[in-house]
Design a protein around this motif. Structure first.
Motif, PDB file in Angstrom:
ATOM      1  N   UNK A 213       0.855  -1.175   0.000  1.00 38.51           N
ATOM      2  CA  UNK A 213       0.000   0.000   0.000  1.00 38.51           C
ATOM      3  C   UNK A 213       0.891   1.224   0.000  1.00 38.51           C
ATOM      4  N   UNK A 214       0.378   2.283  -0.582  1.00 36.68           N
ATOM      5  CA  UNK A 214       1.142   3.532  -0.611  1.00 36.68           C
ATOM      6  C   UNK A 214       1.388   4.020   0.817  1.00 36.68           C
ATOM      7  N   UNK A 215       0.485   3.622   1.720  1.00 40.15           N
ATOM      8  CA  UNK A 215       0.609   4.047   3.110  1.00 40.15           C
ATOM      9  C   UNK A 215       1.715   3.295   3.856  1.00 40.15           C
ATOM     10  N   UNK A 216       2.194   2.218   3.236  1.00 39.93           N
ATOM     11  CA  UNK A 216       3.282   1.456   3.862  1.00 39.93           C
ATOM     12  C   UNK A 216       4.597   1.682   3.116  1.00 39.93           C
ATOM     13  N   UNK A 217       4.600   2.681   2.221  1.00 41.59           N
ATOM     14  CA  UNK A 217       5.777   2.903   1.372  1.00 41.59           C
ATOM     15  C   UNK A 217       7.041   3.149   2.189  1.00 41.59           C
ATOM     16  N   UNK A 218       6.899   4.015   3.178  1.00 42.45           N
ATOM     17  CA  UNK A 218       8.042   4.352   4.031  1.00 42.45           C
ATOM     18  C   UNK A 218       8.541   3.112   4.798  1.00 42.45           C
ATOM     19  N   UNK A 219       7.596   2.310   5.275  1.00 42.84           N
ATOM     20  CA  UNK A 219       7.950   1.099   6.028  1.00 42.84           C
ATOM     21  C   UNK A 219       8.640   0.090   5.119  1.00 42.84           C
ATOM     22  N   UNK A 220       8.088  -0.039   3.910  1.00 43.11           N
ATOM     23  CA  UNK A 220       8.641  -0.980   2.929  1.00 43.11           C
ATOM     24  C   UNK A 220      10.085  -0.595   2.578  1.00 43.11           C
ATOM     25  N   UNK A 221      10.284   0.703   2.395  1.00 42.86           N
ATOM     26  CA  UNK A 221      11.605   1.207   2.044  1.00 42.86           C
ATOM     27  C   UNK A 221      12.610   0.883   3.162  1.00 42.86           C
ATOM     28  N   UNK A 222      12.182   1.064   4.396  1.00 44.07           N
ATOM     29  CA  UNK A 222      13.088   0.850   5.527  1.00 44.07           C
ATOM     30  C   UNK A 222      13.311  -0.608   5.877  1.00 44.07           C
ATOM     31  N   UNK A 223      12.216  -1.367   5.888  1.00 39.19           N
ATOM     32  CA  UNK A 223      12.303  -2.731   6.454  1.00 39.19           C
ATOM     33  C   UNK A 223      12.129  -3.829   5.426  1.00 39.19           C
ATOM     34  N   UNK A 224      11.791  -3.464   4.192  1.00 37.55           N
ATOM     35  CA  UNK A 224      11.523  -4.454   3.162  1.00 37.55           C
ATOM     36  C   UNK A 224      10.464  -5.419   3.691  1.00 37.55           C
ATOM     37  N   UNK A 225      10.752  -6.718   3.647  1.00 40.43           N
ATOM     38  CA  UNK A 225       9.754  -7.679   4.122  1.00 40.43           C
ATOM     39  C   UNK A 225      10.063  -8.141   5.549  1.00 40.43           C
TER      40      UNK A 225
END
Ligand code: CO
Length: 289
Positions: A213-225
């Motif tokens: 989700x676009x709302x998890x973009x920052x989290x995805x960038x930092x923590x990946x999976x």
């Protein structure tokens, strides 16, 4: 750097961080201080935490990290499992150890997990069956008069995959699946004086991304999976963390890990190393000599 070298480097950093971290576990010291120090150590060495430092005390077996507001301190007699993960570009070293705070009442329980891990490591080489590893672990833990935890498993590791598909039970089983040369696996026996099962017991302050989700973009960038801590979100969201968390959870963009406790309240010990499987044996990537 090749993948193998990244696993070797990450393993060494995880091993060192755990070795240092264990020294900080003392009566009166906050859980959070130890978790943060270990995570800082990992970063200072040029890696990143692969998951929040797990600090599991007494009947807690896994999947718990102190929250930002946690003020819990170690008490005399606590049986403390510290489980540390470090990664370099997603290549993970995963290692754990148990210590008792100021007493020696559970020395045999701690030894049971350590010796089960050693026996498993001695047996591991390309071609060994998952069922055989489980049998070796269970036998050793039972020799000490304890019970292995049946629903916590070892696992294979791949880049950015903490649990990469292969599950390695801590008890005798019928799996004929064989370990392969070049595979990275984490072996983690858990021993208990309880029933040998863990159950969910509320939030563990650890989360993962569940939905793109676009709302998890920052989290995805930092923590990946990879799993992340509630504590870590303060760097991103500041004071808005509680609001953000409930928002992301409600929309199922992230999902929580639950703290796992022994089903009958038994005390739990754990030992873990990450291994590189070879033709003749294995290399222990997280062992610090
Ligand atoms: Co593990």
């Amino acid at each position: 750097m090749e993948e193998y070298e990244e696993f070797v480097k990450a393993g060494k950093i995880a091993g060192e961080a755990l070795k240092e971290g264990i020294k900080w576990v003392r009566e009166g010291i906050e859980y959070r201080e130890v978790a943060e120090k270990i995570e800082e150590y990992i970063k200072a060495k040029g890696a990143m935490p692969a998951f929040p430092v797990n600090i599991s005390v007494n009947n807690v077996a896994a999947h718990f990290t102190p929250s930002q507001s946690c003020r819990d301190v170690f008490k005399k007699g606590d049986v403390v499992k510290i489980d540390v993960g470090a990664h370099i570009n997603g290549c993970i070293g995963d290692t754990a150890k148990t210590v008792e705070v100021g007493t020696k009442k559970y020395a045999k329980l701690i030894e049971a997990a350590e010796e089960a891990l050693k026996a498993a490591i001695d047996s591991i080489k390309a071609g060994i069956k998952i069922g055989e590893i489980g049998e070796i672990i269970e036998e050793k833990i039972r020799e000490y008069g304890f019970t292995p935890i049946k629903n916590l498993h070892g696992h294979s590791l791949e880049r950015y995959k903490l649990h990469a598909g292969l599950s390695i039970p801590n008890f005798k089983n019928k799996s004929k699946v064989e370990l392969k040369e070049g595979q990275i696996v984490a072996i983690e026996p858990f021993a208990t004086d309880g029933l040998g099962m863990v159950v969910d017991a509320g939030l563990g302050n650890i989360y993962r991304i569940e939905k793109d989700s676009i709302m998890a973009r920052e989290l995805k960038k930092r923590f990946n999976s990879l799993p992340f801590a509630e504590r870590w979100l303060y760097e991103i969201y500041g004071e808005k963390v509680p609001f953000k968390l409930s928002f992301l959870l409600k929309r199922r963009i992230i999902a929580p890990y639950f703290k796992l406790i022994e089903a009958k309240g038994g005390v739990v010990s754990q030992a873990e190393h990450t291994l590189f499987v070879t033709k003749e044996g294995c290399e222990i990537l997280t062992e610090i000599k």
